[in-house]
Design an enzyme around this catalytic site. Structure first.
Site, PDB file in Angstrom:
ATOM      1  N   ALA A  28       0.827  -1.204   0.000  1.00  0.00           N
ATOM      2  CA  ALA A  28       0.000   0.000   0.000  1.00  0.00           C
ATOM      3  C   ALA A  28       0.864   1.258   0.000  1.00  0.00           C
ATOM      4  CB  ALA A  28      -0.910   0.011   1.221  1.00  0.00           C
ATOM      5  N   GLY A  75       0.718  -5.742   0.540  1.00  0.00           N
ATOM      6  CA  GLY A  75      -0.298  -5.877  -0.492  1.00  0.00           C
ATOM      7  C   GLY A  75       0.236  -6.398  -1.805  1.00  0.00           C
ATOM      8  N   GLU A  96       0.132 -10.029  -1.338  1.00  0.00           N
ATOM      9  CA  GLU A  96      -1.280 -10.428  -1.330  1.00  0.00           C
ATOM     10  C   GLU A  96      -1.825 -10.488  -2.751  1.00  0.00           C
ATOM     11  OE1 GLU A  96      -3.250  -8.999   2.803  1.00  0.00           O
ATOM     12  OE2 GLU A  96      -2.451  -7.367   1.574  1.00  0.00           O
ATOM     13  N   GLU A 130       3.248  -6.377   7.488  1.00  0.00           N
ATOM     14  CA  GLU A 130       2.348  -5.395   8.096  1.00  0.00           C
ATOM     15  C   GLU A 130       2.509  -5.255   9.607  1.00  0.00           C
ATOM     16  OE1 GLU A 130       0.298  -6.503   4.231  1.00  0.00           O
ATOM     17  OE2 GLU A 130       1.536  -7.479   5.745  1.00  0.00           O
TER      18      GLU A 130
END
Length: 252
Positions: free
Chosen positions: A54, A99, A102, A122
């Site tokens: 992110a 992310g 992910e 994270e």
């Protein structure tokens, strides 16, 4: 039949911001119903990076309510990728964090360069993976190891990622920096000669079957198999086998 979606936000290491997520969602939505699409490859066009996760600079400027909305959008976009009806391959030629990993986990197959770095980091920021990481990583490498990697925020290189089952193939990086992408293309070309309808239904059967017990899974397989029986492709496949020639599938 091979579609390549390339991330190219070089100044931010392909970090996921509102605009990039919007563009990704739009691209994926366009692919859902395109019967000409046979395989989708996700890659980076920025050397040395797949996706840094992110965009924390953008997030720092958001109100708390906006952060929740942003994470929901990221989760929804990555879910849309995972639900594409055709095979998807992540070509990881560089760093894939948070992310970014992910995103790769939502693909059916992952290929990485040995020099690539991957991790769900994270917890370093006092948050948890919020776009599917806590669910897809354990399903990929097992619960205990997934917990270890998430709890420690540790990154792994391509070799270790292959050894723990996080990726399917590891390749030595080349001078162009696109070794994983080239391997992904080779895989995609292996998929092309197969029956398009069968490929879509096989993915559906596997995905749905993995979420249920074996008896239910076998029932799902039976229902999915039935979808391939009346197709023109199946008739063509049998005819090609009989005539000892390559089949000419039309996706029907």
């Amino acid at each position: 039949g091979i579609v390549v979606l390339g991330l190219n936000r070089s100044h931010a290491k392909n970090a996921l911001n509102k605009n990039l997520l919007k563009m990704m969602s739009k691209a994926v939505d366009a692919l859902k119903s395109d019967k000409k699409v046979r395989t989708v490859i996700f890659r980076s066009e920025v050397p040395g990076i797949f996706c840094a996760g992110a965009d924390l600079k953008e997030r720092a400027k958001m109100h708390s309510s906006e952060v929740s909305s942003f994470v929901s959008k990221a989760r929804a976009t990555i879910n849309e990728m995972a639900n594409l009806p055709v095979p998807t391959i992540a070509a990881i030629d560089g760093t894939a964090l948070g992310g970014g990993l992910e995103l790769a986990l939502a693909c059916d197959i992952r290929v990485a360069a040995s020099s690539a770095k991957m991790g769900l980091v994270e917890t370093k920021l006092a948050i948890i993976p919020g776009a599917g990481g806590t669910q897809r990583l354990p399903r990929t490498i097992g619960v205990s190891l997934a917990k270890e990697l998430i709890f420690s925020a540790r990154t792994v290189d391509g070799e270790e990622a292959k050894s723990i089952g996080l990726i399917s193939h590891v390749v030595e990086q080349n001078e162009a920096g696109d070794a994983a992408y080239r391997r992904a293309l080779a895989l995609a070309r292996e998929f092309l000669p197969q029956g398009p309808v069968a490929m879509r239904v096989a993915k559906l059967a596997i995905n749905q079957g993995m979420e249920v017990d074996l008896v239910t899974g076998l029932a799902i397989e039976e229902a999915c198999y039935a979808q391939t029986i009346p197709t023109k492709d199946r008739i063509e496949g049998l005819l090609a086998f009989k005539e000892k020639r390559p089949p000419r599938y039309k996706g029907e």
